[in-house]
Design a protein around this motif. Structure first.
Motif, mmCIF file in Angstrom:
data_model
loop_
_atom_site.group_PDB
_atom_site.id
_atom_site.type_symbol
_atom_site.label_atom_id
_atom_site.label_comp_id
_atom_site.label_asym_id
_atom_site.label_seq_id
_atom_site.Cartn_x
_atom_site.Cartn_y
_atom_site.Cartn_z
ATOM 1 N N LEU A 136 -21.388 10.271 -24.897
ATOM 2 C CA LEU A 136 -22.362 9.259 -25.345
ATOM 3 C C LEU A 136 -22.682 9.537 -26.807
ATOM 4 C CD1 LEU A 136 -25.011 8.781 -22.503
ATOM 5 C CD2 LEU A 136 -23.452 7.065 -23.421
ATOM 6 N N GLY A 180 -15.952 1.935 -36.579
ATOM 7 C CA GLY A 180 -15.383 2.258 -35.277
ATOM 8 C C GLY A 180 -14.477 3.482 -35.323
ATOM 9 N N PRO A 181 -13.520 3.539 -36.270
ATOM 10 C CA PRO A 181 -12.652 4.719 -36.324
ATOM 11 C C PRO A 181 -13.433 6.020 -36.543
ATOM 12 C CG PRO A 181 -11.659 2.935 -37.552
ATOM 13 C CD PRO A 181 -13.023 2.460 -37.138
ATOM 14 N N PHE A 215 -14.729 6.876 -33.148
ATOM 15 C CA PHE A 215 -13.615 7.400 -32.359
ATOM 16 C C PHE A 215 -13.343 8.855 -32.748
ATOM 17 C CE2 PHE A 215 -9.246 8.576 -31.801
ATOM 18 C CZ PHE A 215 -8.918 8.106 -30.550
ATOM 19 N N SER A 260 -14.629 7.790 -23.024
ATOM 20 C CA SER A 260 -14.040 8.834 -22.189
ATOM 21 C C SER A 260 -12.712 9.205 -22.825
ATOM 22 C CB SER A 260 -13.868 8.379 -20.747
ATOM 23 O OG SER A 260 -13.292 7.112 -20.696
ATOM 24 N N HIS A 278 -17.421 6.984 -44.181
ATOM 25 C CA HIS A 278 -17.517 6.586 -42.775
ATOM 26 C C HIS A 278 -18.099 5.190 -42.591
ATOM 27 C CE1 HIS A 278 -17.983 11.136 -42.478
ATOM 28 N NE2 HIS A 278 -16.838 10.875 -41.924
ATOM 29 N N ASP A 307 -13.506 12.042 -30.248
ATOM 30 C CA ASP A 307 -12.271 12.821 -30.073
ATOM 31 C C ASP A 307 -12.509 14.279 -30.447
ATOM 32 O OD1 ASP A 307 -9.531 13.109 -29.491
ATOM 33 O OD2 ASP A 307 -8.944 12.736 -31.559
ATOM 34 N N ARG A 346 -20.139 4.583 -25.951
ATOM 35 C CA ARG A 346 -19.716 5.566 -24.952
ATOM 36 C C ARG A 346 -18.192 5.680 -25.029
ATOM 37 N NH1 ARG A 346 -16.493 3.599 -21.860
ATOM 38 N NH2 ARG A 346 -16.082 5.688 -21.094
ATOM 39 N N CYS A 382 -7.875 7.255 -24.073
ATOM 40 C CA CYS A 382 -9.269 7.122 -24.440
ATOM 41 C C CYS A 382 -9.734 5.723 -24.116
ATOM 42 C CB CYS A 382 -9.394 7.394 -25.934
ATOM 43 S SG CYS A 382 -10.298 6.177 -26.847
ATOM 44 N N SER A 383 -11.004 5.593 -23.716
ATOM 45 C CA SER A 383 -11.603 4.267 -23.644
ATOM 46 C C SER A 383 -12.968 4.349 -24.307
ATOM 47 C CB SER A 383 -11.724 3.772 -22.203
ATOM 48 O OG SER A 383 -12.859 4.311 -21.583
ATOM 49 N N MET A 384 -13.325 3.295 -25.026
ATOM 50 C CA MET A 384 -14.626 3.299 -25.708
ATOM 51 C C MET A 384 -15.294 1.948 -25.551
ATOM 52 S SD MET A 384 -14.441 5.340 -29.372
ATOM 53 C CE MET A 384 -16.208 5.650 -29.529
ATOM 54 N N ASP A 385 -16.629 1.974 -25.447
ATOM 55 C CA ASP A 385 -17.433 0.760 -25.526
ATOM 56 C C ASP A 385 -18.402 0.901 -26.687
ATOM 57 O OD1 ASP A 385 -16.718 -0.891 -23.048
ATOM 58 O OD2 ASP A 385 -17.100 1.077 -22.179
ATOM 59 N N PHE A 386 -18.399 -0.084 -27.553
ATOM 60 C CA PHE A 386 -19.298 -0.090 -28.707
ATOM 61 C C PHE A 386 -20.466 -1.000 -28.351
ATOM 62 C CE2 PHE A 386 -15.015 0.805 -30.131
ATOM 63 C CZ PHE A 386 -15.212 1.966 -30.863
#
Lengths: 140, 140, 140, 140
Positions: A117, A54-55, A58, A131, A45, A62, A129, A84-88
């Motif tokens: 979160l 990042g993956p 994700f 969604s 990881h 998911d 975060r 999906c939307s993500m903020d790192f």
């Protein structure tokens, strides 16, 4: 408004349908509208420097959202990630596990929406975060 | 970790910089990491049938997040929306005001991230969720 | 794979269902998988300094995607925005109109997905990008 | 507006910094504003049924966008994924490779934005779309 599976049944089901990921995730808590899912961080990881990739984050978001939806609609049903939307936001703690806290915001007949979160274990500030939206095909 | 403006100063500032929207929004609550912002729903915000339009909900989420960031970085500073994601989950109550509850998830030197839930006043289930990212230009 | 309405019928329908916005938008081009929509920029769309506001760009992207979907599924059908993501990349040219170019990436039985690029008229670099997802309720 | 690395230098750099993923990805084409990246699909990328997993598609989109930005800013520079949105539109062809076509929409001093379409090799309809935002830390 009730669970179709408890945490143990959910883990069993995930292990059945995603045998490749069974060492990666663990359900830490489950209620009718919230699930906590742990990413048991391993070498695969990590990015160089020890940061979780990042993956992998994700995949955690998911998996948490998928498990939340399945816990409510039951194992006979299907759910497919549609968007999906993500903020790192911050670097995860090197080598530490991550915990996703996932809230079920909507469970409609054809769409479910979850808010997630992600924290490094023991840290207060969130790492990311997300969604996630799932499409629930009609049963026949 | 402290506020540069209180709710009254914030409203005054918003009225100054966005004179067109001053009848639309009202700060309902403000802390160091959270703001509540009301959309005072009027004819111009509605779609036929009485539902608040998507752009009006976007404007509410954007205004709440912008105000949250400004409350922390102060009125001399600039912040520009760089990205946003929204999920529209339920129809708002016809003609009723909307309340956005906005949490500040990150306030970095150059990026801020907010998470927003929008409710019809008095309803438990959220109408929409949004995340907003702001770029904070360096001061000279 | 064919259009249920041409550009004129589409404008007529939009004017019927969104009477408030009929002065704002104009269909500039339409094919089976792409639409061009103009935002006729007016005082109400501007921020101080003359820049088109974020909510106005959201409204343009939403209107373009909605019109694209309607052109394909016909006026008897319904489509509801379920999610959106946008990136705001550059300042629009002060006071100039904006053009959204919207591609229909998917038109399924229950979900449609569109990708939108927004330009200031005459400028090569895009001002914003968006993706919009619509839910198409089953007909009875 | 010129490339700091060609496709071969880019692959060499990616192999250096992401040794774990070097068997997974291959640059298929590169210009100043576009890159094509192949996901060489293997057992580990698949869900039961032979479909490529969501996290594998996220990894492909992220790698393509990262490589595009690096090709332009050069190997001394850093770029960190700050946000992403994805829509999953169709099932990939079972067991087939995926190709991401990534366009660089913005390359600013501190933010880069890319738009990505993912196809199964030989199929016309896109499997997924993504947008990725990168933060570029100031050089010292």
């Amino acid at each position: 408004m009730s669970l179709q599976m408890d945490a143990a049944e959910l883990m069993e089901f995930l292990n059945e349908v995603f045998p490749q990921v069974q060492e990666d995730f663990a359900v830490e808590g489950l209620s009718e509208t919230e699930i906590s899912m742990r990413l048991c961080v391993q070498e695969k990881h990590l990015r160089p420097g020890g940061t979780v990739s990042g993956p992998s984050m994700f995949a955690l978001a998911d998996c948490a959202a998928y498990a939340m939806v399945l816990a409510r609609i039951g194992r006979k049903a299907l759910a497919v990630t549609t968007s999906c939307s993500m903020d790192f936001m911050r670097k995860p703690v090197a080598g530490g596990d991550l915990i996703a806290t996932c809230k079920l915001l909507k469970l409609g007949r054809s769409l479910a929406v979850c808010d997630i979160l992600i924290h490094s274990v023991g840290q207060e500030a969130a790492v990311a975060r997300a969604s996630m939206t799932y499409s629930i095909p009609p049963t026949r």
